[in-house]
Design a protein around this motif. Structure first.
Motif, short mmCIF file in Angstrom:
data_model
loop_
_atom_site.label_atom_id
_atom_site.label_comp_id
_atom_site.label_asym_id
_atom_site.label_seq_id
_atom_site.Cartn_x
_atom_site.Cartn_y
_atom_site.Cartn_z
N LYS A 103 0.83 -1.21 0.00
CA LYS A 103 0.00 0.00 0.00
C LYS A 103 0.87 1.26 0.00
O LYS A 103 0.61 2.21 -0.77
N LEU A 115 1.02 4.07 -3.00
CA LEU A 115 0.75 5.49 -2.74
C LEU A 115 1.91 6.37 -3.22
O LEU A 115 1.70 7.52 -3.63
N GLY A 171 1.63 7.48 -6.90
CA GLY A 171 0.75 8.59 -7.22
C GLY A 171 -0.18 8.33 -8.38
O GLY A 171 -0.68 9.27 -9.00
N THR A 172 -0.39 7.05 -8.73
CA THR A 172 -1.29 6.70 -9.83
C THR A 172 -2.61 6.17 -9.29
O THR A 172 -2.71 5.73 -8.14
N GLU A 173 -3.62 6.17 -10.12
CA GLU A 173 -4.93 5.65 -9.72
C GLU A 173 -4.88 4.12 -9.71
O GLU A 173 -4.44 3.48 -10.67
N LEU A 174 -5.34 3.53 -8.60
CA LEU A 174 -5.27 2.08 -8.43
C LEU A 174 -6.51 1.41 -9.00
O LEU A 174 -7.61 1.98 -8.96
N PRO A 175 -6.37 0.19 -9.55
CA PRO A 175 -7.54 -0.56 -10.03
C PRO A 175 -8.51 -0.88 -8.90
O PRO A 175 -8.13 -0.91 -7.71
N ASP A 176 -9.74 -1.15 -9.26
CA ASP A 176 -10.76 -1.43 -8.24
C ASP A 176 -10.43 -2.68 -7.42
O ASP A 176 -10.67 -2.72 -6.21
N VAL A 200 -7.93 -1.70 -4.82
CA VAL A 200 -8.58 -0.89 -3.77
C VAL A 200 -9.36 -1.79 -2.82
O VAL A 200 -9.33 -1.61 -1.59
N PRO A 220 -1.48 -2.97 -10.42
CA PRO A 220 -0.89 -1.61 -10.43
C PRO A 220 0.51 -1.57 -11.04
O PRO A 220 0.87 -0.59 -11.70
N LYS A 243 0.12 -1.63 -14.77
CA LYS A 243 -0.35 -0.33 -15.24
C LYS A 243 0.77 0.69 -15.23
O LYS A 243 0.90 1.50 -16.15
N ASP A 259 2.32 2.78 -18.40
CA ASP A 259 2.39 4.25 -18.43
C ASP A 259 3.82 4.69 -18.73
O ASP A 259 4.03 5.68 -19.49
#
Length: 415
Positions: free
Chosen positions: A207, A211, A214-219, A222, A406, A409, A413
């Motif tokens: 975790k 954090l 700084g990227t959006e995490l998959p559902d 989460v 993540p 992903k 990116d």
């Protein structure tokens, strides 16, 4: 001719004190045995009396001294005691002598304390069944009623043999079920501890790494992190959950309606309900068959079998059967209306009543259902093994996918 003073016991265990003339001690013992007595002490009158009295006081004093113990007698210990008592009775020893032998070799605990009480009551003039009925921690209604029937019919050794066989069969089935469930319970416990360790220690480290990206995490990630946060923040509640569930069940079972609903639901659980139902039928049929074969009246036997059921659905059915028999009906008719057993059981009991072999039919029913329970337990274990593998695979797969998505992903990116 010398006069010998002796103490002996008759076949009922009553102590007898008298004197007899004989040329020697061996001759005196032979004459006493011919009278149907079992010699416990013998000495020439005027000799050895002073030596015997202190020993007598010592023995009786030590026997009356009870230890302190918690709980009731274990089924395994009672089963062993019943078989040993049956063997001693079959050998022709008086019941009081047999009980003293078994009490002397018993380890300190509830059974030894109960035997001390039984011996004291018999020496005070009570029968064996009356003495045992005063020790409910060791001897239940089934045990006491069978012993009472054996005393009334003069066949106590035969009744004890049947009782020993009954206890051994029940213990064997119980051990088989418990042994079959050890492996699944061990696997589930270890898997729970491993998953808990991953959630508490491993996931929080990932975790902090995620954090930092700084990227959006998959559902799915989460959801995994949310589960980990719950475990970390409320870990003290997880041991309390099973305790709370058990206490809730106990509170619900104190109410008759709640107990009936829980018992009804237990019988409807796939596979487990069949195992529970068939084991209850096997236990109650064997209990009732043993009581009928021992000469216990059918109504009294139904009451005892009802108490051994352990399920309110079956208890209610036995109450209806009891009421129907009091009104003059047979067992088969109310048993068919209760719908707690298969038609085969009803037909076998009907035939047993017509032929006068009700006890034998109940034994056969119990044997058949014991075998079915054994097969179902083996099937349940065989089903649980692949089921646990699949469930553990899904849990591990969920954790791995949630942790690596993540990273995948992030690599996409960067590329």
């Amino acid at each position: 001719m010398p006069v010998y003073q002796y103490e002996a016991m008759d076949n009922s265990g009553t102590e007898v004190k008298d004197t007899i003339e004989a040329g020697s001690e061996a001759e005196a013992q032979q004459k006493i045995k011919e009278q149907g007595f079992f010699v416990t002490k013998i000495a020439e009158k005027g000799r050895g009396k002073k030596k015997k009295e202190p020993e007598k006081k010592k023995v009786s004093g030590s026997r009356k001294k009870k230890g302190f113990s918690f709980g009731s007698v274990k089924a395994k210990h009672l089963c062993t005691f019943t078989r040993q008592l049956s063997t001693l009775q079959d050998a022709g020893l008086p019941i009081l002598r047999s009980l003293k032998i078994l009490e002397g070799q018993s380890k300190p605990g509830p059974l030894k304390n109960s035997l001390v009480g039984v011996i004291e009551d018999i020496e005070s003039g009570s029968t064996l069944s009356e003495a045992m009925s005063k020790q409910p921690k060791a001897f239940d209604n089934l045990y006491c009623n069978m012993v009472k029937a054996g005393e009334a019919g003069g066949a106590l050794e035969i009744i004890l043999q049947r009782l020993a066989e009954f206890k051994e069969r029940a213990q064997s089935l119980k051990r088989k079920v418990q042994g079959a469930m050890i492996y699944p319970c061990a696997v589930i416990t270890v898997a729970t501890l491993i998953v808990g360790f991953i959630m508490y220690y491993i996931i929080p480290k990932f975790k902090s790494i995620f954090l930092g990206f700084g990227t959006e995490l998959p559902d799915i990630t989460v959801a995994l992190i949310t589960c980990s946060d719950i475990v970390v923040n409320y870990f003290y509640l997880f041991p309390a959950i099973p305790i709370a569930i058990l206490l809730s069940f106990k509170v619900i079972r104190k109410n008759k309606t709640g107990e009936f609903v829980l018992d009804w639901l237990a019988l409807r659980i796939p596979l487990m309900g069949q195992i529970l139902s068939k084991s209850i039928v096997a236990r109650t049929m064997r209990t009732l068959g043993t009581l009928v074969a021992s000469g216990v009246p059918i109504l009294e036997g139904l009451t005892i079998a009802r108490d051994t059921a352990g399920n309110s659905i079956f208890r209610r059915a036995f109450d209806n059967i009891y009421a129907a028999i009091r009104e003059g009906e047979s067992i088969a008719v109310p048993l068919r209306e209760a719908r707690i057993v298969d038609d085969m059981v009803v037909n076998m009991i009907d035939v047993g009543e017509e032929t006068g072999a009700l006890d034998n039919m109940m034994y056969k029913i119990a044997d058949v259902y014991d075998e079915e329970v054994s097969v179902l337990v083996d099937g349940l274990v065989n089903l649980l093994e692949p089921l646990m593998v699949v469930i553990l695979g899904l849990i591990v797969g969920f954790i791995v996918i949630a942790l690596f998505m993540p990273l995948v992903k992030l690599l996409n990116d960067l590329s």
